[in-house]
Motif scaffolding. Sequence first.
Motif, PDB file in Angstrom:
ATOM      1  N   VAL A   1       1.748   2.152  -3.595  1.00 32.07           N
ATOM      2  CA  VAL A   1       1.019   1.829  -4.397  1.00 32.07           C
ATOM      3  C   VAL A   1      -0.144   4.072  -3.902  1.00 32.07           C
ATOM      4  O   VAL A   1      -0.064   4.697  -4.670  1.00 32.07           O
TER       5      VAL A   1
ATOM      6  N   GLU B   1      -7.705   1.376  -8.538  1.00 32.37           N
ATOM      7  CA  GLU B   1      -8.819   2.097  -9.488  1.00 32.37           C
ATOM      8  C   GLU B   1      -9.894   1.878 -10.204  1.00 32.37           C
ATOM      9  O   GLU B   1     -10.853   1.958 -10.303  1.00 32.37           O
TER      10      GLU B   1
ATOM     11  N   HIS C   1      -0.401   5.984 -13.939  1.00 31.74           N
ATOM     12  CA  HIS C   1       0.213   4.677 -15.134  1.00 31.74           C
ATOM     13  C   HIS C   1      -0.335   5.033 -15.677  1.00 31.74           C
ATOM     14  O   HIS C   1       0.774   3.660 -16.327  1.00 31.74           O
TER      15      HIS C   1
ATOM     16  N   GLU D   1       1.013  -1.194   0.120  1.00 33.77           N
ATOM     17  CA  GLU D   1       0.153  -0.344  -0.167  1.00 33.77           C
ATOM     18  C   GLU D   1       0.657   1.544  -0.336  1.00 33.77           C
ATOM     19  O   GLU D   1       0.438   2.347  -0.524  1.00 33.77           O
TER      20      GLU D   1
ATOM     21  N   ASP E   1       2.232  -0.021 -10.229  1.00 30.03           N
ATOM     22  CA  ASP E   1       1.397   0.775 -11.219  1.00 30.03           C
ATOM     23  C   ASP E   1       0.516  -0.043 -11.697  1.00 30.03           C
ATOM     24  O   ASP E   1      -1.097   0.197 -11.954  1.00 30.03           O
TER      25      ASP E   1
ATOM     26  N   ARG F   1      -2.433  -0.468  -8.252  1.00 30.31           N
ATOM     27  CA  ARG F   1      -2.992   1.047  -8.066  1.00 30.31           C
ATOM     28  C   ARG F   1      -4.018   1.120  -9.270  1.00 30.31           C
ATOM     29  O   ARG F   1      -5.278   1.675  -8.691  1.00 30.31           O
TER      30      ARG F   1
END
Length: 396
Positions: A345, A395, A353, A342, A388, A391
């Motif tokens: 990230v 998302e 990214h 975490e 990347d 993350r």
Amino acid sequence: MILRRKHMTQEASSANPNPEPPYILALDIGTSSTRVLLFDATGNTFPNVLAQRPYQLRITNEGEVSVDPDALVAVVRQTIYDSLEMAGPLAQHIGAVAIDTFWHSLMGVDADNRPLTPLIIWEDTRPHQAALELREQLDEAAIHARTGARLHASYWPAKLRWLATQAPDTFARVAQWLSFGEYLYRHFLGRSVCSLSMASGTGMLQTHARAWDTELVDVLDVRPEQLPPLGDLHESVQGLTAAYASAWPALCNIPWFPATGDGAAACVGSGCASMENWSITIGTSSAIRVVVPLEQVIPPMGLWLYLIDARRAVLGGALSEGGNMLSWLDSILKLPSLADAESLVAALQPDGHGLTVLPFLSGERSLGWHANARMTISGMQAHTSPADLLRAGMES
């Protein structure tokens, strides 16, 4: 199937010096673990009475996501043993047992309540072709208006059609079709009630009539007596079978309330029990939900409508992905623990990214309901890092 077990040895808490009885033993049965907590009469938990045991689903390349129902019963049984050991003398003040479990599961049992099929989980995509066939055969919009559910691989109609095609001999031998909550109660108590909440997650309950949908029953060659008897959340069952009565005397002569859907419990438990507050939950999957008065809502086609009880409904949408996708990324990318990852990230800019992720590891539910959709990662370059990807997955 491999069961991973972690024994917890916490003792009963003294943090609440004057807990008000009666206490409620609450079982939470998810798709990756089972948990048992103890609440007092004011809704406060005993923080040191928390038992949890993980388990693994069977997942295959063909789209199967299932579990041996008796193996899962064994995990729940041991979690209850753990919690009673933690509670110690507090267990004598338990006044009821409540349970929530995952919606949409299906299994068939014979006349002696012995499993004839595995417990098929909502993530199982094998029935997606059966769902498409039903969409061609039936008026899906009318069924959605009646049941609050689309014709999709995650619900009972597609599962039943698929089982009738793929395993006709087994299909013919089934005495009743159940979700896991009913099977668990028959194992512990010898009988069960299928709550309106659990029935609404099957895709076969007329939510406003609060009865099984006769058109679907006929089309799927299911006899009415093969569906479990319905009841509301206050219609409890009492009296453990002999083996469990001797093992759990504190739980024998108290009401065990019918299982409710985990999403319904999440709404109420998070304080989102009215239209003013919406809940977003991310567990194995993810969902956004709002509690609405049943009689005032007809869900749009992209969303579903399930029940909490006879008066209250839950309107919302769900993705089949959540923590399961993060676990998959973690295993594939060989990241450090998610807690350590975490920080990696957090150091990245949002959407910095250049990746687009469609997170359909287990097909799509809301809003498009394409059970055969698959995960796609677009925009990868030579400098794309595991952080990347993690993350972008978060998302998505």
